[in-house]
Design an enzyme around this catalytic site. Structure first.
Site, PDB file in Angstrom:
ATOM      1  N   ASP A  37      -7.434   7.781  -2.003  1.00 32.30           N
ATOM      2  CA  ASP A  37      -6.195   7.122  -2.415  1.00 32.30           C
ATOM      3  C   ASP A  37      -5.180   7.343  -1.302  1.00 32.30           C
ATOM      4  O   ASP A  37      -5.274   8.315  -0.538  1.00 32.30           O
ATOM      5  CB  ASP A  37      -5.659   7.696  -3.734  1.00 32.30           C
ATOM      6  N   ASN A  90     -11.310  -0.884  -4.987  1.00 32.92           N
ATOM      7  CA  ASN A  90     -10.375  -0.994  -6.119  1.00 32.92           C
ATOM      8  C   ASN A  90      -8.907  -0.977  -5.704  1.00 32.92           C
ATOM      9  O   ASN A  90      -8.058  -1.506  -6.413  1.00 32.92           O
ATOM     10  CB  ASN A  90     -10.662   0.164  -7.089  1.00 32.92           C
ATOM     11  N   TYR A 158      -0.110 -12.102  -4.617  1.00 31.15           N
ATOM     12  CA  TYR A 158      -1.143 -11.380  -5.369  1.00 31.15           C
ATOM     13  C   TYR A 158      -2.285 -12.331  -5.739  1.00 31.15           C
ATOM     14  O   TYR A 158      -3.466 -12.021  -5.516  1.00 31.15           O
ATOM     15  CB  TYR A 158      -0.535 -10.772  -6.635  1.00 31.15           C
TER      16      TYR A 158
HETATM   17  N1  LIG Z   1      -4.201  -3.326 -14.320  1.00 31.19           N
HETATM   18  C1  LIG Z   1      -4.596  -4.569 -14.460  1.00 31.19           C
HETATM   19  O1  LIG Z   1      -4.297  -5.227 -15.456  1.00 31.19           O
HETATM   20  C2  LIG Z   1      -5.422  -5.226 -13.396  1.00 31.19           C
HETATM   21  C3  LIG Z   1      -5.974  -6.488 -13.676  1.00 31.19           C
HETATM   22  C4  LIG Z   1      -6.739  -7.105 -12.702  1.00 31.19           C
HETATM   23  C5  LIG Z   1      -6.972  -6.478 -11.486  1.00 31.19           C
HETATM   24  N2  LIG Z   1      -6.415  -5.263 -11.259  1.00 31.19           N
HETATM   25  C6  LIG Z   1      -6.682  -4.643  -9.969  1.00 31.19           C
HETATM   26  O2  LIG Z   1      -7.304  -3.394 -10.191  1.00 31.19           O
HETATM   27  C7  LIG Z   1      -6.998  -2.520  -9.118  1.00 31.19           C
HETATM   28  C8  LIG Z   1      -6.430  -1.230  -9.668  1.00 31.19           C
HETATM   29  O3  LIG Z   1      -5.238  -1.515 -10.365  1.00 31.19           O
HETATM   30  P1  LIG Z   1      -4.575  -0.495 -11.400  1.00 31.19           P
HETATM   31  O4  LIG Z   1      -4.076  -1.296 -12.521  1.00 31.19           O
HETATM   32  O5  LIG Z   1      -5.486   0.622 -11.671  1.00 31.19           O
HETATM   33  O6  LIG Z   1      -3.304  -0.028 -10.546  1.00 31.19           O
HETATM   34  P2  LIG Z   1      -2.617   1.390 -10.351  1.00 31.19           P
HETATM   35  O7  LIG Z   1      -1.314   1.084  -9.724  1.00 31.19           O
HETATM   36  O8  LIG Z   1      -2.680   2.175 -11.603  1.00 31.19           O
HETATM   37  O9  LIG Z   1      -3.581   2.108  -9.288  1.00 31.19           O
HETATM   38  C9  LIG Z   1      -3.739   1.621  -7.985  1.00 31.19           C
HETATM   39  C10 LIG Z   1      -4.090   2.784  -7.087  1.00 31.19           C
HETATM   40  O10 LIG Z   1      -4.304   2.257  -5.764  1.00 31.19           O
HETATM   41  C11 LIG Z   1      -3.650   3.114  -4.856  1.00 31.19           C
HETATM   42  N3  LIG Z   1      -3.327   2.378  -3.631  1.00 31.19           N
HETATM   43  C12 LIG Z   1      -2.352   1.464  -3.431  1.00 31.19           C
HETATM   44  N4  LIG Z   1      -2.374   1.025  -2.176  1.00 31.19           N
HETATM   45  C13 LIG Z   1      -3.397   1.665  -1.564  1.00 31.19           C
HETATM   46  C14 LIG Z   1      -3.913   1.629  -0.260  1.00 31.19           C
HETATM   47  N5  LIG Z   1      -3.366   0.853   0.698  1.00 31.19           N
HETATM   48  N6  LIG Z   1      -4.977   2.417   0.047  1.00 31.19           N
HETATM   49  C15 LIG Z   1      -5.507   3.228  -0.904  1.00 31.19           C
HETATM   50  N7  LIG Z   1      -5.046   3.303  -2.158  1.00 31.19           N
HETATM   51  C16 LIG Z   1      -4.007   2.527  -2.483  1.00 31.19           C
HETATM   52  C17 LIG Z   1      -2.417   3.616  -5.580  1.00 31.19           C
HETATM   53  O11 LIG Z   1      -1.890   4.785  -4.991  1.00 31.19           O
HETATM   54  C18 LIG Z   1      -2.974   3.820  -6.975  1.00 31.19           C
HETATM   55  O12 LIG Z   1      -3.505   5.127  -7.138  1.00 31.19           O
HETATM   56  C19 LIG Z   1      -6.029  -3.274  -8.210  1.00 31.19           C
HETATM   57  O13 LIG Z   1      -6.756  -3.879  -7.166  1.00 31.19           O
HETATM   58  C20 LIG Z   1      -5.469  -4.336  -9.134  1.00 31.19           C
HETATM   59  O14 LIG Z   1      -4.995  -5.449  -8.432  1.00 31.19           O
HETATM   60  C21 LIG Z   1      -5.653  -4.608 -12.171  1.00 31.19           C
END
Ligand SMILES: NC(=O)c1ccc[n+]([C@@H]2O[C@H](COP(=O)([O-])OP(=O)(O)OC[C@H]3O[C@@H](n4cnc5c(N)ncnc54)[C@H](O)[C@@H]3O)[C@@H](O)[C@H]2O)c1
Length: 257
Positions: A37, A90, A158
């Site tokens: 992370d 992710n 996005y």
């Molecule tokens: N939560 C949702 O509803 C949802 C839906 C569809 C897709 N997603 C995708 O799932 C993935 C995870 O989302 P989430 O909801 O768990 O978000 P979150 O914000 O809870 O977690 C994201 C994590 O990624 C880390 N991060 C951010 N930029 C980074 C980088 N450059 N390098 C390494 N780590 C990095 C952050 O520090 C965080 O720990 C993302 O790609 C998001 O777009 C989420």
């Protein structure tokens, strides 16, 4: 024997939400996990939780959207655990307010969202594919979104980044297939993670989003189960798939908000 016994997995963005749940589930299925992370404390917390459960994990701080960090992560996973079999791409950001309708987006914000959400997938796959092939094959799981299939409007960078992830997944699959690597993308709906704090913090919005999912609001754990399936031999006939794991959100065609 568990589904991922003897396998090594690398998870980006493993310090929160879907990545954290995915790392726990992969480790729970027997994999050794390198949890990375950009936020050090978060990566460590996930790795510590896995270790306390008697499973194997290491933490690594890295920005997945930088080619040199991606290469280092693959090198670390291989050095720490002897091989790499599974890459769970992710890491991602959603920035309501900064991202938006194209004329209103600062080009620097556009560049950053594309770098973190899309280029990270390229950089990590670029580094990991030779390593996974050398280990005898494995799986890559890329994180797209329901927005890759049904954008709501108003989060243009996005949506474009996630559309790119979906297409890169399909384009990678034939070449990876020849190396014994399956590549699939997941398209979650709206999951209860810190990324969606704006929605979950507003009761009316939360109810509206809940109505849009035929199976109810989504949890990180239910998406993590799918990630384990895609990482394991149970999904051996799946590659190049862009999977709508969105509780029916995109089946409604028009989002109910
Ligand atoms: N939560 C949702 O509803 C949802 C839906 C569809 C897709 N997603 C995708 O799932 C993935 C995870 O989302 P989430 O909801 O768990 O978000 P979150 O914000 O809870 O977690 C994201 C994590 O990624 C880390 N991060 C951010 N930029 C980074 C980088 N450059 N390098 C390494 N780590 C990095 C952050 O520090 C965080 O720990 C993302 O790609 C998001 O777009 C989420």
């Amino acid at each position: 024997m568990e589904a991922l016994t003897g396998k090594v997995a690398l998870v980006t963005g493993g310090g929160s939400g879907l990545g954290r749940a995915g790392a726990l589930a992969l480790a729970g299925a027997g994999a050794h996990v390198l949890v990375s992370d950009v936020r050090e404390a978060s990566a460590r917390e996930t790795a510590d939780t896995i270790q306390r459960a008697g499973r194997v994990a290491q933490a690594s701080v890295a920005d997945a959207g930088r080619a040199e960090d991606a290469a280092r992560l693959v090198e670390e996973a291989t050095r720490e655990f002897g091989a790499l079999h599974v890459l769970y791409n992710n890491a991602g950001v959603a920035w309501p307010g900064r991202d938006g309708f194209t004329p209103d987006i600062d080009p620097a914000t556009w560049d950053e969202v594309i770098r973190i959400n899309l280029s990270s997938v390229f950089y990590c796959a670029h580094a990991a594919i030779p390593a996974i092939a050398a280990a005898g094959g494995g799986a890559i799981i890329n994180t797209a979104s329901s927005m890759a299939r049904l954008p709501l409007g108003g989060l243009d960078a996005y949506a474009a980044s996630k559309g790119g992830v979906a297409l890169l997944t399909q384009s990678l699959a034939p070449g990876c297939g020849r190396l014994g690597i399956r590549v699939n993308a997941i398209c979650p709906g709206y999951v209860d993670t810190p990324m969606n704090a704006l929605i979950w913090g507003n009761d009316a919005l939360k109810q509206a989003f809940a109505r849009g999912h035929a199976t109810g609001l989504q949890t990180p754990e239910e998406i993590a189960e799918l990630v384990v399936f895609l990482a394991s031999e149970a999904s051996r006939s799946l590659t190049g798939a862009v999977l709508a794991c969105d509780g029916g959100w995109t089946a409604f065609k028009q989002p109910p908000i």
